[in-house]
Design a protein around this motif. Structure first.
Motif, PDB file in Angstrom:
ATOM      1  N   LEU A   1       8.465   1.473 -13.422  1.00  0.00           N
ATOM      2  CA  LEU A   1       7.147   0.845 -13.511  1.00  0.00           C
ATOM      3  C   LEU A   1       6.047   1.839 -13.134  1.00  0.00           C
ATOM      4  CD1 LEU A   1       5.280  -1.631 -13.814  1.00  0.00           C
ATOM      5  CD2 LEU A   1       5.878  -2.250 -11.449  1.00  0.00           C
ATOM      6  N   LEU A   2       6.217   2.557 -12.028  1.00  0.00           N
ATOM      7  CA  LEU A   2       5.202   3.503 -11.578  1.00  0.00           C
ATOM      8  C   LEU A   2       5.059   4.670 -12.553  1.00  0.00           C
ATOM      9  CD1 LEU A   2       5.948   3.575  -7.746  1.00  0.00           C
ATOM     10  CD2 LEU A   2       3.979   2.541  -8.885  1.00  0.00           C
ATOM     11  N   LYS A   3       6.161   5.109 -13.112  1.00  0.00           N
ATOM     12  CA  LYS A   3       6.109   6.201 -14.090  1.00  0.00           C
ATOM     13  C   LYS A   3       5.245   5.807 -15.286  1.00  0.00           C
ATOM     14  CE  LYS A   3       9.051   8.888 -17.240  1.00  0.00           C
ATOM     15  NZ  LYS A   3      10.447   9.111 -17.704  1.00  0.00           N
ATOM     16  N   HIS A   4       5.413   4.591 -15.783  1.00  0.00           N
ATOM     17  CA  HIS A   4       4.659   4.141 -16.945  1.00  0.00           C
ATOM     18  C   HIS A   4       3.177   3.935 -16.621  1.00  0.00           C
ATOM     19  CE1 HIS A   4       7.671   3.303 -20.201  1.00  0.00           C
ATOM     20  NE2 HIS A   4       8.484   3.541 -19.176  1.00  0.00           N
ATOM     21  N   VAL A   5       2.873   3.253 -15.510  1.00  0.00           N
ATOM     22  CA  VAL A   5       1.457   3.001 -15.219  1.00  0.00           C
ATOM     23  C   VAL A   5       0.715   4.302 -14.911  1.00  0.00           C
ATOM     24  CG1 VAL A   5       1.866   0.637 -14.442  1.00  0.00           C
ATOM     25  CG2 VAL A   5       1.838   2.488 -12.761  1.00  0.00           C
ATOM     26  N   ASP A   6       1.395   5.265 -14.305  1.00  0.00           N
ATOM     27  CA  ASP A   6       0.752   6.549 -14.042  1.00  0.00           C
ATOM     28  C   ASP A   6       0.423   7.269 -15.345  1.00  0.00           C
ATOM     29  OD1 ASP A   6       0.847   6.138 -11.330  1.00  0.00           O
ATOM     30  OD2 ASP A   6       2.611   7.400 -10.983  1.00  0.00           O
ATOM     31  N   SER A   7       1.295   7.145 -16.340  1.00  0.00           N
ATOM     32  CA  SER A   7       1.017   7.785 -17.626  1.00  0.00           C
ATOM     33  C   SER A   7      -0.137   7.100 -18.344  1.00  0.00           C
ATOM     34  CB  SER A   7       2.275   7.779 -18.512  1.00  0.00           C
ATOM     35  OG  SER A   7       2.587   6.471 -18.968  1.00  0.00           O
ATOM     36  N   TRP A   8      -0.251   5.779 -18.182  1.00  0.00           N
ATOM     37  CA  TRP A   8      -1.358   5.051 -18.820  1.00  0.00           C
ATOM     38  C   TRP A   8      -2.704   5.483 -18.241  1.00  0.00           C
ATOM     39  CZ3 TRP A   8       1.055  -0.493 -18.123  1.00  0.00           C
ATOM     40  CH2 TRP A   8       2.224  -0.573 -18.892  1.00  0.00           C
TER      41      TRP A   8
ATOM     42  N   GLY B   1       0.809  -1.209   0.000  1.00  0.00           N
ATOM     43  CA  GLY B   1       0.000   0.000   0.000  1.00  0.00           C
ATOM     44  C   GLY B   1       0.842   1.260   0.000  1.00  0.00           C
ATOM     45  N   LYS B   2       1.953   1.245   0.735  1.00  0.00           N
ATOM     46  CA  LYS B   2       2.811   2.425   0.834  1.00  0.00           C
ATOM     47  C   LYS B   2       3.651   2.628  -0.421  1.00  0.00           C
ATOM     48  CE  LYS B   2       6.446   4.457   3.732  1.00  0.00           C
ATOM     49  NZ  LYS B   2       7.289   4.263   4.949  1.00  0.00           N
ATOM     50  N   SER B   3       4.229   1.557  -0.941  1.00  0.00           N
ATOM     51  CA  SER B   3       5.136   1.673  -2.091  1.00  0.00           C
ATOM     52  C   SER B   3       4.411   1.625  -3.428  1.00  0.00           C
ATOM     53  CB  SER B   3       6.166   0.538  -2.055  1.00  0.00           C
ATOM     54  OG  SER B   3       5.550  -0.720  -2.290  1.00  0.00           O
ATOM     55  N   ARG B   4       3.164   1.101  -3.434  1.00  0.00           N
ATOM     56  CA  ARG B   4       2.341   0.926  -4.641  1.00  0.00           C
ATOM     57  C   ARG B   4       2.884  -0.176  -5.556  1.00  0.00           C
ATOM     58  NH1 ARG B   4       2.441   6.155  -7.715  1.00  0.00           N
ATOM     59  NH2 ARG B   4       1.018   5.002  -9.072  1.00  0.00           N
TER      60      ARG B   4
ATOM     61  N   ALA C   1      -3.275  -4.704 -13.694  1.00  0.00           N
ATOM     62  CA  ALA C   1      -1.963  -4.664 -13.060  1.00  0.00           C
ATOM     63  C   ALA C   1      -0.904  -4.861 -14.131  1.00  0.00           C
ATOM     64  CB  ALA C   1      -1.836  -5.748 -11.995  1.00  0.00           C
ATOM     65  N   ALA C   2       0.135  -4.047 -14.084  1.00  0.00           N
ATOM     66  CA  ALA C   2       1.286  -4.215 -14.968  1.00  0.00           C
ATOM     67  C   ALA C   2       2.368  -4.956 -14.191  1.00  0.00           C
ATOM     68  CB  ALA C   2       1.807  -2.866 -15.455  1.00  0.00           C
ATOM     69  N   ILE C   3       2.942  -5.983 -14.802  1.00  0.00           N
ATOM     70  CA  ILE C   3       3.884  -6.856 -14.104  1.00  0.00           C
ATOM     71  C   ILE C   3       5.200  -6.936 -14.867  1.00  0.00           C
ATOM     72  CG2 ILE C   3       4.269  -9.169 -13.161  1.00  0.00           C
ATOM     73  CD1 ILE C   3       0.752  -8.428 -14.122  1.00  0.00           C
ATOM     74  N   LEU C   4       6.300  -6.755 -14.164  1.00  0.00           N
ATOM     75  CA  LEU C   4       7.640  -6.964 -14.700  1.00  0.00           C
ATOM     76  C   LEU C   4       8.175  -8.283 -14.176  1.00  0.00           C
ATOM     77  CD1 LEU C   4       9.266  -3.440 -14.096  1.00  0.00           C
ATOM     78  CD2 LEU C   4       8.336  -4.328 -16.251  1.00  0.00           C
ATOM     79  N   ILE C   5       8.755  -9.107 -15.049  1.00  0.00           N
ATOM     80  CA  ILE C   5       9.287 -10.404 -14.635  1.00  0.00           C
ATOM     81  C   ILE C   5      10.674 -10.593 -15.235  1.00  0.00           C
ATOM     82  CG2 ILE C   5       8.993 -12.910 -14.758  1.00  0.00           C
ATOM     83  CD1 ILE C   5       5.992 -12.480 -14.881  1.00  0.00           C
ATOM     84  N   GLY C   6      11.609 -11.060 -14.409  1.00  0.00           N
ATOM     85  CA  GLY C   6      12.961 -11.326 -14.883  1.00  0.00           C
ATOM     86  C   GLY C   6      13.726 -12.175 -13.890  1.00  0.00           C
ATOM     87  N   GLN C   7      15.004 -12.354 -14.142  1.00  0.00           N
ATOM     88  CA  GLN C   7      15.852 -13.121 -13.244  1.00  0.00           C
ATOM     89  C   GLN C   7      16.045 -12.365 -11.935  1.00  0.00           C
ATOM     90  OE1 GLN C   7      16.887 -16.330 -13.877  1.00  0.00           O
ATOM     91  NE2 GLN C   7      15.455 -16.016 -15.590  1.00  0.00           N
ATOM     92  N   ALA C   8      15.807 -13.040 -10.830  1.00  0.00           N
ATOM     93  CA  ALA C   8      15.817 -12.376  -9.527  1.00  0.00           C
ATOM     94  C   ALA C   8      17.167 -11.727  -9.227  1.00  0.00           C
ATOM     95  CB  ALA C   8      15.462 -13.385  -8.435  1.00  0.00           C
ATOM     96  N   ALA C   9      18.254 -12.422  -9.504  1.00  0.00           N
ATOM     97  CA  ALA C   9      19.579 -11.891  -9.177  1.00  0.00           C
ATOM     98  C   ALA C   9      19.850 -10.583  -9.901  1.00  0.00           C
ATOM     99  CB  ALA C   9      20.647 -12.927  -9.526  1.00  0.00           C
TER     100      ALA C   9
ATOM    101  N   ALA D   1      14.095 -18.113  -8.368  1.00  0.00           N
ATOM    102  CA  ALA D   1      14.917 -17.794  -9.541  1.00  0.00           C
ATOM    103  C   ALA D   1      14.396 -16.574 -10.291  1.00  0.00           C
ATOM    104  CB  ALA D   1      14.980 -18.990 -10.486  1.00  0.00           C
ATOM    105  N   GLN D   2      13.083 -16.353 -10.285  1.00  0.00           N
ATOM    106  CA  GLN D   2      12.480 -15.216 -10.974  1.00  0.00           C
ATOM    107  C   GLN D   2      11.819 -14.279  -9.981  1.00  0.00           C
ATOM    108  OE1 GLN D   2       9.794 -16.651 -14.039  1.00  0.00           O
ATOM    109  NE2 GLN D   2      11.291 -16.144 -15.618  1.00  0.00           N
ATOM    110  N   LEU D   3      11.889 -12.987 -10.293  1.00  0.00           N
ATOM    111  CA  LEU D   3      11.263 -11.965  -9.470  1.00  0.00           C
ATOM    112  C   LEU D   3      10.200 -11.253 -10.298  1.00  0.00           C
ATOM    113  CD1 LEU D   3      11.165 -10.182  -6.876  1.00  0.00           C
ATOM    114  CD2 LEU D   3      12.940  -8.760  -7.945  1.00  0.00           C
ATOM    115  N   ALA D   4       9.077 -10.953  -9.675  1.00  0.00           N
ATOM    116  CA  ALA D   4       8.014 -10.208 -10.345  1.00  0.00           C
ATOM    117  C   ALA D   4       7.674  -8.974  -9.518  1.00  0.00           C
ATOM    118  CB  ALA D   4       6.773 -11.079 -10.522  1.00  0.00           C
ATOM    119  N   LEU D   5       7.534  -7.833 -10.198  1.00  0.00           N
ATOM    120  CA  LEU D   5       7.099  -6.585  -9.583  1.00  0.00           C
ATOM    121  C   LEU D   5       5.834  -6.134 -10.297  1.00  0.00           C
ATOM    122  CD1 LEU D   5      10.525  -4.668  -9.409  1.00  0.00           C
ATOM    123  CD2 LEU D   5       9.397  -5.910  -7.547  1.00  0.00           C
ATOM    124  N   ALA D   6       4.839  -5.669  -9.546  1.00  0.00           N
ATOM    125  CA  ALA D   6       3.569  -5.295 -10.157  1.00  0.00           C
ATOM    126  C   ALA D   6       3.030  -4.005  -9.563  1.00  0.00           C
ATOM    127  CB  ALA D   6       2.535  -6.417  -9.975  1.00  0.00           C
ATOM    128  N   ALA D   7       2.373  -3.227 -10.415  1.00  0.00           N
ATOM    129  CA  ALA D   7       1.728  -1.987  -9.979  1.00  0.00           C
ATOM    130  C   ALA D   7       0.368  -1.866 -10.649  1.00  0.00           C
ATOM    131  CB  ALA D   7       2.599  -0.774 -10.324  1.00  0.00           C
TER     132      ALA D   7
END
Length: 321
Positions: free
Chosen positions: A303-310, A251-254, A282-290, A264-270
């Motif tokens: 990610l937040l910059k793009h979803v805010d523009s959408w 909630g705080k970071s959005r 929700a827009a999701i970024l997925i890639g290698q965690a490391a 092995a994989q990390l996903a970030l979503a906004a």
């Protein structure tokens, strides 16, 4: 909720044809007697007939049991089934008349309003329809099949938007929406063979087990979120507990976070919001965690910059995204 431009209301939607072809291909791959008999119907019947055939089990869970009255030895070909016909006609009416009302649907079917009401609620529960201001539109489940066939549609979030986010991050990008209690991917950009296959092979995902689902849950009203968590408590108690521990930070970071494939994989979503401020995807970024962890702070900002523009895109209500 969005308006898809360039699609005539009274002409078959290209995505419906793509989904029909996808279903026909699946029938051929399965090679069972039942699906071999169904193939001619997928080719000759109405465009959305295949949706109901392939989803008879899920539809029957909320609409009432759909039974096949033909016997294994019946070689007379496909036969109409009243329940299937009515569900199919509802979907077709919505395809050709987006924003149609309940009374208009019931009149077109010539069926008792109580029966039509049950069919519509069942289709809504599984994500095939959604309602806005007492008007009905195709739901996200249709576009989950469209993605599975390798095509997506442009709306509030366009393919160009997803491609731009992919170019800015170098990561796989997905666009997901809610369908009942599940997350469905309806758009993608920059997928590798493994990630793309996984997205097309598993249309529905549990909200609690995905970054996109967690972001959408945080965006729900308190009452809706608590009701969902109560439903999940008995079977997914650990996931519920993990989500509650992450809730304040999301909630705080959005941005919601999820590890996949044993870390092995990390996903970030906004969350993507419309101009009214309602969460629509929700827009999701997925890639290698490391690799992602080394630049996670920057990825979150991008990610937040793009979803805010959408969210500034002007669209009219027709379909869910």
């Amino acid at each position: 909720m969005s308006q898809f431009d360039g699609v005539a209301e009274h002409s078959p939607l290209p995505e419906v044809e793509q989904a029909r072809q996808f279903l026909a291909a699946q029938a051929a791959l399965l090679g069972t007697a039942d699906f071999a008999e169904a193939a001619p119907a997928l080719e000759a019947a109405t465009p959305l007939y295949g949706f109901v055939i392939m989803n008879a089990w899920s539809v029957s869970a909320t609409l009432g049991t759909v039974t096949d009255t033909s016997s294994a030895s019946d070689d007379s070909g496909p036969k109409n089934h009243r329940t299937v016909d009515r569900v199919t006609q509802i979907l077709e009416e919505v395809v050709y008349h987006p924003g149609i009302g309940f009374a208009e649907i019931a009149r077109a079917l010539g069926a008792p309003k109580s029966s039509v009401h049950g069919f519509i609620r069942g289709l809504q529960a599984k994500g095939w329809l959604y309602e806005d201001n007492h008007r009905f539109y195709l739901g996200p489940a249709v576009y989950g099949l469209t993605l599975a066939s390798g095509h997506i549609r442009a709306g509030q979030v366009t393919q160009a938007d997803l491609d731009a986010l992919h170019e800015a991050t170098g990561l796989t990008v997905f666009l997901g929406v809610e369908a009942g209690d599940h997350l469905i991917y309806i758009g993608e950009s920059g997928t590798d063979a493994l990630t793309g296959f996984a997205a097309r092979s598993n249309i529905r995902r549990t909200l609690l087990s995905t970054a996109g689902g967690k972001a959408l849950l945080v965006a729900r009203s308190d009452a809706d979120r608590e009701a969902y968590l109560r439903r999940q408590q008995s079977e997914n108690a650990e996931l519920v507990s993990e989500f509650l521990a992450e809730f304040a930070d999301i909630g705080k970071s959005r941005v919601a976070k999820n590890l996949r494939h044993h870390g092995a994989q990390l996903a970030l979503a906004a969350i993507v919001r419309n101009q009214a401020g309602d969460s629509v995807a929700a827009a999701i970024l997925i890639g290698q965690a490391a690799e992602m962890k080394r630049r996670e702070a920057k990825l979150r900002r991008t990610l937040l910059k793009h979803v805010d523009s959408w969210s500034l895109h002007a669209v009219s209500a027709r379909e869910p995204i």
